[in-house]
Design an enzyme around this catalytic site. Sequence first.
Site, PDB file in Angstrom:
ATOM      1  N   LYS A   1       0.819  -1.209   0.000  1.00 34.94           N
ATOM      2  CA  LYS A   1       0.000   0.000   0.000  1.00 34.94           C
ATOM      3  C   LYS A   1       0.859   1.267   0.000  1.00 34.94           C
ATOM      4  O   LYS A   1       0.502   2.262  -0.625  1.00 34.94           O
ATOM      5  CB  LYS A   1      -1.015   0.006   1.149  1.00 34.94           C
ATOM      6  N   ARG A  25      13.250  -3.860  10.613  1.00 27.94           N
ATOM      7  CA  ARG A  25      12.436  -3.075  11.539  1.00 27.94           C
ATOM      8  C   ARG A  25      12.076  -3.942  12.734  1.00 27.94           C
ATOM      9  O   ARG A  25      11.729  -5.112  12.567  1.00 27.94           O
ATOM     10  CB  ARG A  25      11.153  -2.615  10.837  1.00 27.94           C
ATOM     11  N   ARG A  63      -7.199   3.222  10.671  1.00 30.52           N
ATOM     12  CA  ARG A  63      -6.971   1.838  11.084  1.00 30.52           C
ATOM     13  C   ARG A  63      -8.160   1.300  11.871  1.00 30.52           C
ATOM     14  O   ARG A  63      -8.248   0.109  12.101  1.00 30.52           O
ATOM     15  CB  ARG A  63      -5.764   1.759  12.024  1.00 30.52           C
ATOM     16  N   ARG A  86       0.543  -7.606  14.747  1.00 31.48           N
ATOM     17  CA  ARG A  86       0.065  -6.555  13.835  1.00 31.48           C
ATOM     18  C   ARG A  86      -1.037  -7.078  12.923  1.00 31.48           C
ATOM     19  O   ARG A  86      -2.012  -6.383  12.658  1.00 31.48           O
ATOM     20  CB  ARG A  86       1.231  -6.018  13.000  1.00 31.48           C
ATOM     21  N   ARG A 123      11.735  -8.036   4.625  1.00 25.98           N
ATOM     22  CA  ARG A 123      11.894  -6.590   4.393  1.00 25.98           C
ATOM     23  C   ARG A 123      13.091  -6.044   5.180  1.00 25.98           C
ATOM     24  O   ARG A 123      13.268  -6.372   6.348  1.00 25.98           O
ATOM     25  CB  ARG A 123      10.603  -5.888   4.832  1.00 25.98           C
TER      26      ARG A 123
END
Length: 221
Positions: free
Chosen positions: A13, A158, A87, A169, A126
Amino acid sequence: MNIVVLGPQGSGKGTQAELLSEKYNLLHVETGEILRKLTETTSPLAGEVRDIMNEGKLVSDEILEKVLRETLNKPNGSGFVFDGTPRNVVQYGLIEKILKSKGEKFDKIVLINISEPETIKRLSSRRTCEECGKVYNLVTNPPKNGKTCDCGGRLIQREDDKPESIKKRLQTYHEQTSKVIDSAKKDGILVEIDGERPIDEIFCEISSIVDKLKYENSPKN
Ligand code: AMP
């Protein structure tokens, strides 16, 4: 014109929102990035926000409102492209209210769908460059030498892309964001896109939706 790009973590996104921002001159409102920057400041909220983010939980609606109000008062070209917010339904209502006070509304909510195994695969590979901030995927978009950033910087993972945080998450995404999706559906502004395709193919589909919207909103129609 105000567009929301929604989707689970790793759905791409952010990439699509960035492309939309450039093509249609929209201010890219990426709450994750705004909050990450906040954690690097001397703000009294920095420590609290960092801890919440590392646990993979959502920051409070109060903190988010503060951050959003500051951002939405900035010059925004032809509108906003929201990435990472709303969210939950409280945020949906809040942004709707702020937009309404400017005589505007949400025009489209674009939901990019990818499966849960695909989310986990994408997020665990990632990496971000410590020096320049460039984001890579070790599987689908690796750096040239496979180890360090093309600028020479060290690549780091991260904190919230580690397996325990990813699970949390995703759980939060499904619990809270599904209600935003329901609201958007009810308001007749939801479009769903298959996110397990090449970036340019997805962008082409989203662009045609936005072009249609621009045409419908143009004064002669
Ligand atoms: P993201 O980069 O969008 O995955 O966001 C990273 C983290 O920032 C999330 O796990 C949350 O802790 C926080 N965050 C980002 N956007 C929001 C939001 N709209 N509301 C609450 N927390 C957020």
